[in-house]
Design a protein around this motif. Structure first.
Motif, PDB file in Angstrom:
ATOM      1  N   ILE A 349       0.844  -1.203   0.000  1.00  0.00           N
ATOM      2  CA  ILE A 349       0.000   0.000   0.000  1.00  0.00           C
ATOM      3  C   ILE A 349       0.874   1.246   0.000  1.00  0.00           C
ATOM      4  CG2 ILE A 349      -1.602   1.328   1.435  1.00  0.00           C
ATOM      5  CD1 ILE A 349      -2.953  -1.314   2.132  1.00  0.00           C
ATOM      6  N   CYS A 352       2.062   2.015  -3.362  1.00  0.00           N
ATOM      7  CA  CYS A 352       1.034   2.320  -4.363  1.00  0.00           C
ATOM      8  C   CYS A 352       0.814   3.824  -4.458  1.00  0.00           C
ATOM      9  CB  CYS A 352      -0.288   1.648  -3.977  1.00  0.00           C
ATOM     10  SG  CYS A 352      -0.474   0.017  -4.667  1.00  0.00           S
ATOM     11  N   ASP A 353       0.817   4.344  -5.667  1.00  0.00           N
ATOM     12  CA  ASP A 353       0.492   5.757  -5.843  1.00  0.00           C
ATOM     13  C   ASP A 353      -1.019   5.944  -5.910  1.00  0.00           C
ATOM     14  OD1 ASP A 353       3.201   6.371  -6.000  1.00  0.00           O
ATOM     15  OD2 ASP A 353       3.242   5.804  -8.123  1.00  0.00           O
ATOM     16  N   ASP A 354      -1.638   4.978  -6.552  1.00  0.00           N
ATOM     17  CA  ASP A 354      -3.067   5.102  -6.827  1.00  0.00           C
ATOM     18  C   ASP A 354      -3.877   4.534  -5.662  1.00  0.00           C
ATOM     19  OD1 ASP A 354      -5.530   5.297  -7.861  1.00  0.00           O
ATOM     20  OD2 ASP A 354      -5.145   4.089  -9.667  1.00  0.00           O
ATOM     21  N   HIS A 355      -4.858   5.327  -5.204  1.00  0.00           N
ATOM     22  CA  HIS A 355      -5.669   4.910  -4.071  1.00  0.00           C
ATOM     23  C   HIS A 355      -6.527   3.684  -4.405  1.00  0.00           C
ATOM     24  CE1 HIS A 355      -7.498   5.440  -0.206  1.00  0.00           C
ATOM     25  NE2 HIS A 355      -8.693   5.358  -0.746  1.00  0.00           N
ATOM     26  N   THR A 356      -7.132   3.675  -5.601  1.00  0.00           N
ATOM     27  CA  THR A 356      -8.011   2.568  -5.994  1.00  0.00           C
ATOM     28  C   THR A 356      -7.250   1.246  -6.051  1.00  0.00           C
ATOM     29  OG1 THR A 356      -8.607   4.241  -7.626  1.00  0.00           O
ATOM     30  CG2 THR A 356      -9.993   2.256  -7.505  1.00  0.00           C
ATOM     31  N   ALA A 358      -4.591   0.472  -4.453  1.00  0.00           N
ATOM     32  CA  ALA A 358      -4.230   0.060  -3.101  1.00  0.00           C
ATOM     33  C   ALA A 358      -5.394  -0.641  -2.422  1.00  0.00           C
ATOM     34  CB  ALA A 358      -3.788   1.275  -2.293  1.00  0.00           C
ATOM     35  N   VAL A 359      -6.580  -0.067  -2.533  1.00  0.00           N
ATOM     36  CA  VAL A 359      -7.755  -0.676  -1.888  1.00  0.00           C
ATOM     37  C   VAL A 359      -8.031  -2.038  -2.505  1.00  0.00           C
ATOM     38  CG1 VAL A 359     -10.256  -0.490  -1.621  1.00  0.00           C
ATOM     39  CG2 VAL A 359      -8.794   1.498  -1.206  1.00  0.00           C
TER      40      VAL A 359
END
Lengths: 420, 420, 420
Positions: A349, A352-356, A358-359
């Motif tokens: 996480i 990860c740059d991107d929040h989506t 990561a989730v």
């Protein structure tokens, strides 16, 4: 002096082994093919062979001699470990090849498939550590077969449903093996007796053999964690990370062993259980641990967790749940494995740059653990129930055997006999 | 406590070793050259080094600790093994280089020549297993020198007269060593006494050391069989075949050990003898075993043959021919080696399309075995006669020594003293 | 049974280890980077990994089990060795990186830097051999830290002032470690008592474990000497030279052990000390030994020198200087190391065509030895004085502890307690 077997064991172990072995040979004659396809694979000989040998040494010698510490069980411990490891490896070789057999009617045998099969066998060896000295070789063999089946199923589920990469799914063997073993000893023990086990005895000489096993595991663990990594760059990082993590966890485990002893003694069995925690933790999270300090911090935490597990959880499990774990597989493999899983989640996480993304990763990663845990627990309960149910006469007699069969003054499942 | 040597041993062993060693150094100064010729050879470093180390481990540690099972002989067993292995290797290095010395006046020393020499030394270590505990170190050293000479002669004959490829001729070391050792113990024992030997004693701790030796041999046997193979593809196949064969023979040996014991006990010494049978069998036939099932079936048959040899042939040899084989080298190396020879013949003929070629191969192959067997038997008889003839005072006194020299209550050649 | 620690040890060892380990992790978080820079380095994985493992085995297992021969110290010996080796390696990793950190603020961690750090740790393990059984783990840890600091300083001096190449400067570890250890035991012992130590006891079983350690060192020493060599060609020569030298020194050591014993016994402790002499001698001179006979002659001389050292120098040191050297590190590492230094000088001059170059080399080479010897002696005295000064109450109490802490009936520093 080898332990004296119950006469009826003779009529069970030998036929079981011979039937299994003949079966494996027939399956091999029908499906196996010993062929490297192309030049690239051939190059892999140079890549894999030394690490294959290291893994081999860990499985046969490391786990084998780790099991020699109970003073009256030394010789058999290493012998049965060899037997179980080999049978589990052959069975895993077949199970891992089912997919390829389904498509091409051929199971390719090369160094890599043998290494994978050996890693599956390790999960069985871990489970068996928890019932060490409480089961006879017939039971050990059957447990290993069921455990490997469960592990291969878990691996298949993770790889097809959750798209987990093979190295990551295989490395969950620490969690799977520990939880499976825990359930196994819980069921077998609960069904048997309400009386507590005395402490495992060991003496200085068998302790040195056990130390030899630990030292071999410690030394070759970097190969264990890196052998499945494809890329040279990542593999190098995996080796360095594992080395650093093991180093830190060994020092921390020794410090905590002295600290937690009332007289400042260095309890060798406790130390041996916790020294390897760092290796298991880094193993599970090997694909994301990049910086040396991450590996070292992971080793530090793993050793603390493992020591806490050894000191408090083991006793607690015994008193509250009547669950006796001979080799403390929960604190050696289970807790560090879970820590590694958590570290994998956190580090992935973080990167990860991107929040989506990561989730999404977090959801998949939690599902992975959930699948592994539930499958290992349920397979453990099923396997334990199969051997432990006192209503099934055939199996109950197997357990009864273990009273006569084993010469542990302390670990004997003596009460089983009285009850039945 | 090291065994107490007879005082006169001191005046023999030390000068012998020093003279031999000085001789080897002088020969080295005159003929050896430590030079890799070209780039290709240099690449071989990467190829050979890990396997060189594995073979090294097998020879020094595997055979060394395999010999520790007699309870009073443990320490000396591993020490003398080291000594004999090193002297035999140096001697083999010289003998193997005679051909090249004859042409170029130079013996090239590189990793490959050392590996070849170590394999020759293994044949001496096998022979020595059969007279373990019945000979003193002076005798062991001389036996090793004569055995290596015989083996190098055999290799030269096979390679020049019968055009056998080097890896194939060297792998006959199992057959050569076992038969040589058998003749040796037969002659030494027959000349000595008519009284039977009692059983070899071992205890749990020395048994664990012996188990350690077996496990090291088991683990690194794939390197042993593949180290001389040139081609990467074939080498990979050799590794996989050997692994599978060893796995099957270990399981089968354990099953048969339980089955053949009256009380269902797992006789560790029997198991240790037969676990390795698969490795020897595949070793002799390594160039033709291609499919996994062939290797597995070979391992299965070798373990059965080896167990039968251990149970019946060993006793039979002792009673009928008064031939006592301490480490059961006949069943561990001899019979599986012969089986491997047979498998080589059968598989090669199976793969031959042309009838004439097949017959020609069969004739050559039978000649190969005939040469090896007759040379090993005659060299064994000559070597045994050299030490065992009671009329030769010097040598007879050597044997007399062994009564005093060894502290085996069971294995003592006590009667030799009475007779002389 | 682990040795019973003095209660106050608990409050010292655990915090010391935890503080050190936390400190190392913090430093790692600030400076370490686990990154291979380019493709060439990546290729080095294949080059280095098997040898890295061999060195690892030597350090953890070889030195660890070498220390198990005192019968009551076996278990702790191997455990403390592991602890000290790991801490020394981590500390060396930091010290070796100071230079790179000064320039780039980053310490690169890769296989090569770990190997270098492990070799530095070996010098600490050698030193510790001389005070084995006379010090507690707190002292061992601090000694290791100071020793590694001294060795890194020496290495830096040699490389910057005298332009010695890194492999050559690191290989002086044998000389540095032995002299450091000798000073240490001299100071610690002189301050303590005037009474002589009795002989070290060992029994057959702990002797076999010790033999195991020796055998592992013997087998993997070629990797130890060749691991730092860059060029494939030279590395191959280093492997062959080391192998031959070790072979000759093993035979010579055995011959001399028999010869020097009044009853012709093979003293195992003496043999174990001298068997490895050839490896140390060739290690120090590895870059110039080219012909096999040179290596063999070096091994021969080293074994003789080492045996003389063991027989006469050790007793002489004890009687004349009251300096007790438990593991005989002077004769095992010190004298052969000095011999290797001399061989390096002689061979280099022999290969020099130009007279001026030869003289210049000789001057530099003598300066190298002078620096190493004076630094090791002074660091040893400082370290010993630090722990051995009876006026410093805190440290004196540490030594007093060792009387209670250790269960050596023979090696106890009992008199320290009486004096204080």
């Amino acid at each position: 002096m080898a332990p004296q077997y119950a006469p009826s064991l003779r009529s069970r172990l030998a036929p079981l082994l011979l039937i299994l072995q003949t079966g494996f040979i027939i399956i091999a004659a029908l499906c196996f093919e010993n062929k490297e396809a192309n030049k690239l694979d051939r190059k892999s000989f140079l890549h894999f062979y030394p690490e294959f040998q290291d893994v081999n040494v860990m499985i046969i010698l490391g786990f084998g001699f780790l099991c020699t510490f109970p003073v009256r069980y030394g010789f058999s411990g290493s012998g049965f470990n060899l037997l179980v490891a080999i049978i589990a490896t052959q069975w895993a070789l077949i199970l891992n090849g089912i997919d390829s057999w389904y498509n091409t009617k051929i199971i390719r045998i090369d160094l890599k498939s043998i290494i994978k099969a050996e890693l599956c066998a390790v999960s069985a060896l871990i489970s068996i550590g928890s019932v060490l000295g409480k089961t006879n070789p017939v039971q050990l063999t059957l447990i290993a077969l069921l455990e490997v089946t469960g592990f291969a199923l878990n691996e298949w589920l993770l790889q097809t449903l959750l798209k987990v990469r093979p190295p990551n799914s295989i490395m969950l063997l620490h969690v799977f093996g520990a939880l499976f073993g825990l359930m196994l000893t819980w069921i077998l023990y609960r069904d048997g007796s309400k009386q507590g086990f005395e402490k495992e005895k060991f003496d200085r000489k068998s302790g040195l053999f056990s130390m030899l096993g630990v030292v071999f595991l410690w030394m070759f663990w970097p190969s264990f964690n890196s052998v499945l990594v494809e890329d040279d760059q990542t593999r190098l990082e995996a080796v360095c990370s594992t080395y650093l993590s093991l180093a830190v966890s060994a020092v921390t485990a020794a410090a905590l062993a002295v600290l937690s002893s009332p007289r400042g003694k260095l309890n060798p069995i406790q130390m041996q259980s916790c020294v390897l925690a760092g290796g298991a933790a880094v193993g599970v999270s090997v694909s994301v641990v990049q910086q040396p300090w991450e590996a070292m911090a992971l080793g530090f935490t793993a050793a603390i967790l493992s020591t806490l597990g050894y000191r408090y959880l083991k006793t607690h499990l015994l008193i509250a749940f009547e669950c006796h774990d001979t080799c403390s597989v929960l604190s050696t493999h289970g807790l560090p494995g879970l820590l590694g899983w958590l570290a994998h989640l956190v580090l992935q996480i973080k990167y990860c740059d991107d929040h989506t993304v990561a989730v999404r990763f977090a959801v998949f990663h939690i599902c992975t653990l959930f699948t592994t845990v539930s499958l290992s627990l349920s397979m453990g309960i099923i396997t334990g129930g199969r051997f432990g149910d006192p209503n099934k006469t055939k199996n109950a007699s197997m357990i009864r055997l273990s009273g006569r069969y084993l010469h542990f003054p302390n670990l004997v499942v003596r009460n089983l006999r009285q009850k039945n």
